[in-house]
Design a protein around this motif. Sequence first.
Motif, mmCIF file in Angstrom:
data_model
loop_
_atom_site.group_PDB
_atom_site.id
_atom_site.type_symbol
_atom_site.label_atom_id
_atom_site.label_comp_id
_atom_site.label_asym_id
_atom_site.label_seq_id
_atom_site.Cartn_x
_atom_site.Cartn_y
_atom_site.Cartn_z
ATOM 1 N N ASP A 1 13.044 1.965 -8.733
ATOM 2 C CA ASP A 1 11.672 1.333 -8.226
ATOM 3 C C ASP A 1 11.805 0.391 -7.048
ATOM 4 O O ASP A 1 12.938 -0.009 -6.993
ATOM 5 N N LYS B 1 -4.342 11.460 -9.761
ATOM 6 C CA LYS B 1 -4.137 9.876 -9.426
ATOM 7 C C LYS B 1 -4.162 9.440 -8.065
ATOM 8 O O LYS B 1 -4.483 8.369 -7.632
ATOM 9 N N GLY B 2 -4.407 10.534 -7.298
ATOM 10 C CA GLY B 2 -4.107 10.383 -5.702
ATOM 11 C C GLY B 2 -5.467 10.626 -5.100
ATOM 12 O O GLY B 2 -6.302 9.891 -4.465
ATOM 13 N N ASP C 1 3.298 6.513 -14.748
ATOM 14 C CA ASP C 1 3.608 6.387 -13.482
ATOM 15 C C ASP C 1 3.518 5.355 -12.530
ATOM 16 O O ASP C 1 3.381 5.720 -11.283
ATOM 17 N N VAL C 2 3.400 4.252 -13.000
ATOM 18 C CA VAL C 2 3.468 3.113 -12.149
ATOM 19 C C VAL C 2 4.996 2.869 -11.665
ATOM 20 O O VAL C 2 5.117 2.488 -10.695
ATOM 21 N N TYR C 3 5.820 2.818 -12.605
ATOM 22 C CA TYR C 3 7.146 2.765 -12.386
ATOM 23 C C TYR C 3 8.100 3.756 -12.691
ATOM 24 O O TYR C 3 7.347 4.579 -13.805
ATOM 25 N N ASN D 1 0.824 -1.248 0.198
ATOM 26 C CA ASN D 1 -0.112 0.060 -0.182
ATOM 27 C C ASN D 1 0.731 1.224 -0.003
ATOM 28 O O ASN D 1 0.422 2.488 -0.340
ATOM 29 N N GLN D 2 2.324 1.287 0.570
ATOM 30 C CA GLN D 2 2.811 2.283 0.520
ATOM 31 C C GLN D 2 3.779 2.311 -0.583
ATOM 32 O O GLN D 2 3.534 2.905 -1.688
ATOM 33 N N TYR E 1 10.164 0.255 -16.607
ATOM 34 C CA TYR E 1 9.565 -1.027 -16.578
ATOM 35 C C TYR E 1 9.854 -1.797 -17.922
ATOM 36 O O TYR E 1 9.537 -1.152 -19.038
ATOM 37 N N SER F 1 8.468 -9.786 -12.282
ATOM 38 C CA SER F 1 7.967 -8.368 -12.670
ATOM 39 C C SER F 1 9.109 -7.263 -12.692
ATOM 40 O O SER F 1 9.917 -7.055 -11.777
ATOM 41 N N PRO F 2 9.437 -6.912 -13.925
ATOM 42 C CA PRO F 2 8.691 -7.108 -15.213
ATOM 43 C C PRO F 2 9.089 -8.798 -15.824
ATOM 44 O O PRO F 2 9.964 -9.137 -15.427
ATOM 45 N N PHE G 1 3.574 4.692 -4.158
ATOM 46 C CA PHE G 1 3.688 6.195 -3.976
ATOM 47 C C PHE G 1 3.878 6.629 -5.431
ATOM 48 O O PHE G 1 3.181 7.697 -5.678
ATOM 49 N N ARG G 2 4.538 6.122 -6.369
ATOM 50 C CA ARG G 2 4.638 6.898 -7.583
ATOM 51 C C ARG G 2 3.323 7.171 -8.141
ATOM 52 O O ARG G 2 3.136 8.001 -8.935
ATOM 53 N N TYR G 3 2.711 6.060 -8.283
ATOM 54 C CA TYR G 3 1.194 6.367 -8.991
ATOM 55 C C TYR G 3 0.430 7.159 -8.318
ATOM 56 O O TYR G 3 -0.159 8.300 -8.805
ATOM 57 N N MET G 4 0.002 7.085 -6.886
ATOM 58 C CA MET G 4 -0.626 7.895 -6.051
ATOM 59 C C MET G 4 -0.212 9.234 -6.149
ATOM 60 O O MET G 4 -1.006 10.208 -6.052
ATOM 61 N N ILE H 1 1.283 -7.259 -7.549
ATOM 62 C CA ILE H 1 1.103 -5.731 -7.273
ATOM 63 C C ILE H 1 1.731 -4.697 -8.289
ATOM 64 O O ILE H 1 3.084 -4.775 -8.331
ATOM 65 N N PRO H 2 1.005 -4.067 -8.696
ATOM 66 C CA PRO H 2 1.664 -2.964 -9.839
ATOM 67 C C PRO H 2 2.388 -2.212 -9.025
ATOM 68 O O PRO H 2 2.373 -1.673 -7.761
ATOM 69 N N GLY H 3 3.604 -1.697 -9.462
ATOM 70 C CA GLY H 3 4.595 -1.016 -8.549
ATOM 71 C C GLY H 3 5.765 -1.697 -7.984
ATOM 72 O O GLY H 3 6.692 -1.078 -7.822
ATOM 73 N N LEU H 4 5.774 -2.800 -7.981
ATOM 74 C CA LEU H 4 6.887 -3.721 -7.442
ATOM 75 C C LEU H 4 7.608 -4.396 -8.473
ATOM 76 O O LEU H 4 6.898 -4.685 -9.414
ATOM 77 N N LYS H 5 8.727 -4.378 -7.977
ATOM 78 C CA LYS H 5 9.532 -5.383 -9.477
ATOM 79 C C LYS H 5 10.046 -6.683 -8.272
ATOM 80 O O LYS H 5 10.245 -6.452 -7.348
#
Lengths: 337, 322, 368
Positions: free
Chosen positions: A176, B97-98, B317-319, A106-107, B322, A249-250, A111-114, A150-154
Amino acid sequence: MARTISYREAINEALAQEMERDPRVIVMGEDNAGGAGSPGEDDAWGGVLGVTKGLYHRFPGRVLDTPISESAFIGAAIGAATRGMRPVAELMFIDFMGVCFDQIFNQAAKFRYMFGGRAITPVTVRTMYGAGLRAAAQHSQSLYPIFTHIPGLKVVLPSSPYEAKGLMIQSIRDDDPVIFCEHKMLYDTVGEVPEESYAIPFGEAGIVREGGDVTVVAFGRMVGMAEQAAGQLAGDGIECEVIDPRTTSPLDTETILESVESTGRLVVVDEATPRCNMATDVCALVAQEAFGALRAPVQMVTAPHAPVPFSDALEDLYIPDPQRIANAVKSVAGWKR
Amino acid sequence: MSEIDEITLLDAYRMMRTIRAFEERVHEEFATGEIPGFVHLYAGEEASATGVCMHLDARDTIASTHRGHGHCIAKGVDVKAMMAEIYGRGTGSCRGKGGSMHIADLTKGMLGANGIVGGGPPLICGTALAAKHEGAGGVGVAFFGDGASNQGTTLESLNLASVWNLPAVFVAENNGYAEATSSSWSVACDNIADRAAAFGMPGVIVDGFDFFAVHEAAGEAISRARRGGGPTLIEVKLTRYFGHFEGDQQTYRAGEVAHARENLDCLLRFRTRVTERDLLTDKQLDAVDVEVDALIDAAVAEAKRAPRPAPGDLATDVYVTY
Amino acid sequence: MTVRGLAVPKWGLSMTTGRILAWLVSEGAEVEEGTELAEIDTDKINGVLESPWPGVVRRIVAPVGATVPVGAVIAVIAPAGAAEEEVERVAAEARERLAAGVVPEESGAVFGTVEVEGRQICYATLGEGPEVIVLVHGYGGDKDSWLFVQEPLARRHTVHAIDLPGHGGSGKRVEDFESLTGAVAGFLDAIGAPPAHLVGHSLGGAVVAAVAAARPDRVRSLTLVAPAGFGTEIDAGYVRAFAAASSRRELKPQLGKLFADPGQVTGRLVDDLLRYKRLDGVAEALKTVSESMLDGDRQAIDVTALHAGLAVPTVVMWGGSDRILPYGGAGRPPGVRLVDGAGHMVHMEAPAAVVAAVEESVEAADST
């Protein structure tokens, strides 16, 4: 020059070289030095299986022991990353994700997207996974598919010492959040590793063995199992192309699809339990993108849908092995409509 | 309190007044149906964010809660960008987006409002650790509510901050309710600040309706942290003027809000105190009111006109790569 | 009447086994030294095993398809008159060892490093003969690229293969072309070698020519294999794309241009190059080297005049199907021997021709 070192030494060397190169790199986790506040040695353990041994004295103040409170220190690593540090936090066993998952998914992951692309969180979480050490149900799981979801994690699964060093260096340099999954049964395996620093890019599969009959995609420790199976099968005249995606991922979908386009047959080997794991993911990919090339049903070799058992009599059955892989390969190689 | 100079006092009033006007206006606009999703308003609690953040600068970081607008404003996040974000616009702090629960500006040291109760304290251990490594005297401040005071993440963080002797300050904003559940029921001890003793750090209780009390307590904690003296837990007792979220009928409350608005308004108290003591004039304060109202009017008007995010922004803005 | 077992040679550092792809002769065939006997897959590249001796192929011990360790005996070669019993004894022992997986001690290369101008220069030495040969690879290559040449030359000579700065295991700092020539001259000084026979491929060809011009006292002969620095024509796109490529997908098609038959590029060769390219400092080194090689889309390095002034015996050879430095380009030196069917990697595609050329250079030096 390359020399032969273990998977454990390869990870330690990657950490040391990156700490040497970049003062922003810090290491933290339960007993990562080992002995904080105790009357004896202050670098007693170097991590529960010795992966961080020796770093404490080499890099004063940059190897932090933590209380057993994964939420706090994994979260701290994430918070420090938002301020420009390059923390490598150890989640001792991947099974412990349950007590800190919020901070990761969640954190860090969001972050990057939110925050509309206005954050970077270059944290690496090292964690130990996999069965085989008679460590039973809460210390043996292969939970990397959950992180992969989870999107955002590699998510990184090194299969050999060479991969372990290069992927760890890339993890630390990567902007990332990275979940770096170390298989506990691989720590003592050895292989050729360059002394120099090098980074293996994420999302680029290794083709461990070339072959034209059956594509075998294997993850982490299963790469070695698949290689053994492929060696046996070559004697029977079946040539396997063994692909190590290195990162889930990727995921290097191109290499997998290209291989299946030429072999028409796919076996996926994944130590994770079979619902929504990497095997189902790769099979779905191939069914969708390479349906026309398939000449046999896809086969998945995985653990059963069960927790990891304790008794060796059961655990040995639980883990996919070369024989099961070879049987799966034979079944697709010999498949007739 | 008499040491606070005139400019600082005016700034503090402007900050509190901006938060109040922002929240009152979001409340009105939300009722029209134009603002999507959930909003959790901070009105009534202004003295807390302001009293703490007046001590902070560019070295410092804060983590916030789902009731985060006040913390954002107090840490210097652009008010117009915040409003646009709440409207889900591409010009928002987070490009739409937030939303309200995730407004952030890392360049300002604001780590984000946080949709997870107890999400912030671990992060602040990390920013405080980074500040300690940097050695420039920076501190991290975790704002959290009475609800989060019962979360393991918060308790773990209090312990870790003490064990690592971090330059961190934990500000528990006890507004009496976690959602609809009273903190007098859900918090097992009398005061959240009492828990500080368990983690080997000072615990302080402050009146959250009194800017000067918060300012003084926070000042002490922050300067101790900057000096390497370790963390502090401050419990700020206060009240929210609105429901848990907009639309909450607040049937669990019994006339407290009217009482608080009348008797426990931190802005009114501030005005009375500074005018009675001739520190500021009503005229000066009224001028700030006018200025702030104009800013909020402009923020709403601009937000309504601003473009929405483009379809192409869906999966960007996901990564970083990527 | 020597009865000898033909062993799988170690073609390069990484080779531990070879797989027999085809026998090019049958039992009973009469062979000369250099007759092609078998195709062997080393993972890295498919090579042709040539007969080290004249004689008759009396037994083929390892069948097509077999994967055998380096050093294992796969055939028996003996004069036509050698006793059948003795031939069978050697063959039986070889079969037994193959079955048991017993591998004789290999006389592997000795690896070393010397420090030249503040950077490590890595080298591998094979053989103990009185004449010293130094093999210098081309752009993006390393000492291992001489895998099919070093071993046969080492039967009579001391053969060093070196890694240029920015390449292989050597230090990755490179400033310009001069830092390459300086490294080779410095290497010769550092190991205290007598005047040596320098062999250079491609960029390494230009390097050794320049070294010979700068330090004629150190050089007895030159063998230039598709050398750079003669004429201006070059596939500049290859040079840039090789430097830029970071994945298998990008690199493999580029490597295909090096060989007359792009099918010779194996996954292992691509992987080994990727491993090299991932090392810290290599991207910068290749960028510097590639920029020093090019002036727009033409060669920037010109050693024609330097070479023309040299008195050392020189043999120049070129692959007839070279696509990187096409032989037909203006300014290529006269008297070149063309190797039909070879691309740019003559020493990998037609190693026997390169070995013969080097031997010729050595002889020419002896006779002057």
